[in-house]
Design an enzyme around this catalytic site. Structure first.
Site: not given
Ligand code: F6R
Length: 613
Positions: A2, A27, A75, A100-101, A486, A490, A493, A509, A608
């Site tokens: 948010c 964000r 969000w 926010n939160g 990584e 990428k 996402e 394995h 973000k």
């Protein structure tokens, strides 16, 4: 996550608020809203599901006048993305709130407020803030007093802004766990969850501290700490440039940020290497002797999330191989909820682009209680919570990172971590020759990365093969294993293709069972001691009919054939190979996402800066 913007001014603030939201779009969010008190002291509110542009169009069609207002990008956490759940939330047509939160005890508060006759119109936790403040204002003398009292009842994290149409030239803000910054203007003042939102209107900022409540009018900002004492918070001039939020010639922020890496790395190295030695002032903190701390430590515990966790994984290889210091690395959300053992003389290192990641921050706070000898953060945002709360901070100089998928923050973190490795190793028997070699490798990075960026066209062509794929496997060994992780992160996402990473030796394995022609296998293959082992793993894939895409050192002698496409990566020193091999994987995921037509800079469901746990 948010975003919040607020303003108290003489001029109409609708455009400032909407532009602020636009600058916070990176964000991640699903809906947006604005509330403004007009000249007749009435609350006007507009909310829209979807992009800030939807809100901007609605505001353009029905202009909002008035100089006091708050705005928000949401969000979703509690309640689906919808117009009715979008902020601001209103109580009794008097109070408007953005938040926010997460208010964790919202259900309990809601039950109490329902008993008082309040009717809830959303499924959010935020609405309790509006009704509770309204309720408390029946007995409290001011909005400030009501908010201070309300904060005592909240459990959870919040950055919140409240306004009351009956007191139209005042905003009250409270911070506990979610960042808020005050922007000072001339005869007008602002606030936001991220200073980026306010760069068009001010460059003078003060960060609120944990537990602060502040009231903001056109001419005054009064801040009170968690005990209610009046306090000053230092205001500083922002260094970040006004246009850091522009894409320039690039189609996406992510691409711009990939190409900014040589400069970001150059900036991160600048003035921090003197006569082939790391200048430990780069790790400075208020009143601490960084040089001495780095000398004294015998163990490093790294904590981070997501991409930053991957850079920490690379650092573990480096610290043990080059500096001879033991190192553990753990995901912050795990570390913070388990009982862990603190070795003697241990340094707690957090890594974070934003400096506001809730789990990492909580892990730092826990680490301080547990008795780590000292704490260091490797961070990209000056003034962020991790920077302020750590004993020492190494600032990566990547510049503002807007794309949700982290790129230049990651590679500059690695540069900082290699510098930390050298600075620690110097006192643990690392030879001057090795120190010099590692420093020279770091210095060669910007030019090397330019060479890798020149491969973009070949990588773009490769990306075509992924258009119809649903799964993929990334392989690496040693310090390339975290780079494979990584790369997989990428790809998943931003292209939404399922991607897994394995240490190549683990293949037999279990994951070997997945191999077929529909499962592309991406391999990172610098020419190091493990290359022959890696080649055996490649043969294991080939023997099962797998199709491979190998990013290989020119000297590693891989050649393209029916089962394998090879992109030759210019030779680089072993120490910096994890940084160099990150670049082709960033480009690959970018070009695959372009083919898939996804929202590269704001991938679905992601944010973000993850300021909730
Ligand atoms: C992925 C990504 C995230 C972040 C993670 C931690 O591209 O950006 O995985 O790395 O959310 O964020 P910071 O580094 O801000 O603590």
């Amino acid at each position: 996550m948010c975003g919040i913007v607020g303003a108290v001014a003489q001029r109409d603030v609708a455009d400032i608020l909407v532009e602020g939201l636009r600058r916070l779009e990176y964000r991640g969010y699903d809906s947006a809203g604005v509330a403004i008190i007009n000249n007749d002291n009435e609350l006007q509110r507009v909310r829209r599901l979807g992009k800030v542009q939807e809100l901007a169009d609605a505001v353009n069609n029905n202009p909002l006048s008035g100089g006091t207002g708050i705005a928000h990008t949401r969000w979703a956490t509690h309640g689906v993305p919808s117009e009715e759940n979008a902020h601001p939330h209103i109580s009794s047509n008097n109070i408007a709130v953005v938040h926010n939160g997460i208010i964790e005890n919202h259900q309990e508060l809601k039950n109490l407020l329902i008993e008082q006759g309040y009717v809830f119109t959303s499924q959010t936790d935020t609405e309790v803030i509006a009704h509770l403040v309204d309720h408390l204002l029946k007995t409290e003398a001011s909005l400030l007093a009501a908010v201070q009292k309300a904060c005592k009842q909240f459990i959870g994290a919040y950055g919140t802004v409240i306004m009351d149409r009956r007191d139209p030239e005042r905003l009250v803000v409270a911070r506990s766990g979610s960042p808020l910054v005050i922007g000072y203007g001339l005869g007008e003042n602002f606030l936001a969850s991220d200073m980026m939102a306010l760069l068009p209107v001010t460059r003078k900022f003060a960060f609120l501290e944990e537990g602060d409540v502040a009231e903001i009018t056109r001419f005054e900002v009064n801040i009170f700490d968690k005990k209610g004492n009046a306090v000053e918070r230092d205001a500083t001039e922002a260094q970040v440039s006004h246009d850091a939020g522009d894409k320039g010639e690039y189609r996406h922020y992510m691409l711009k940020e990939i190409y900014e890496q040589p400069t970001a790395i150059r900036n991160t190295l600048e003035n921090r290497i003197i006569d082939n030695q790391i200048n430990t002032e780069a790790f400075a903190g208020d009143g601490v002797n960084a040089d001495q701390i780095l000398k004294d430590i015998d163990h490093v515990q790294i904590i981070a999330c997501g991409t930053s966790y991957h850079s920490g994984m690379v650092a573990r290889y480096w610290l043990e191989q080059y500096a001879g210091v033991s190192c553990n690395i753990e995901i912050a959300s795990e570390f913070r909820y388990r009982k862990s053992f603190v070795p003697k003389n241990a340094l707690l290192v957090t890594i974070s682009q934003s400096g506001e990641t809730a789990d990492t921050l909580a892990a730092l706070r826990l680490g301080k209680e547990l008795g780590y000898a000292s704490s260091l953060t490797i961070c990209n945002v000056p003034g962020s919570s991790l920077v302020r709360e750590s004993d020492m901070a190494f600032m990566t100089k990547a510049g503002a990172e807007i794309g949700v998928a982290s790129t230049k923050a990651f590679t500059t973190q690695l540069v900082g971590l290699m510098m930390m490795t050298i600075a620690i190793g110097k006192n643990k028997g690392m030879t001057p020759e090795l120190q010099q070699e590692l420093v020279q490798s770091l210095m060669s990075l910007p030019a090397k990365i330019d060479e890798v960026l020149a491969l973009a066209k070949d990588i773009e062509a490769l990306a075509e093969d992924f258009a119809d794929k649903h799964h993929s496997l990334f392989l690496g060994r040693g310090d390339q294993y975290p780079i494979a992780m990584e790369g997989a992160l990428k790809l998943k996402e931003i292209s939404y293709i399922h991607a897994e990473a394995y240490a190549a030796g683990e293949l037999k394995h279990g994951p070997l069972a997945l191999i077929d022609a529909d499962m592309p296998v991406i391999v990172v293959a610098p020419n190091n001691d493990l290359i022959e082992k890696l080649k055996s793993n490649v043969e294991e894939v080939r023997a099962r009919g797998g199709l491979m895409y190998v990013f290989a050192d020119t000297d590693a002698k891989f050649a393209s054939d029916d089962t394998m496409k090879v992109i030759q990566v210019p030779h680089c020193d072993e120490a910096i190979a994890p940084i160099v091999y990150t670049l082709p994987l960033q480009l690959l995921s970018y070009y695959v996402a372009i083919i898939k037509g996804t929202d590269v800079d704001q991938p679905r469901n992601l944010a973000k800066s993850v300021t909730v746990e």
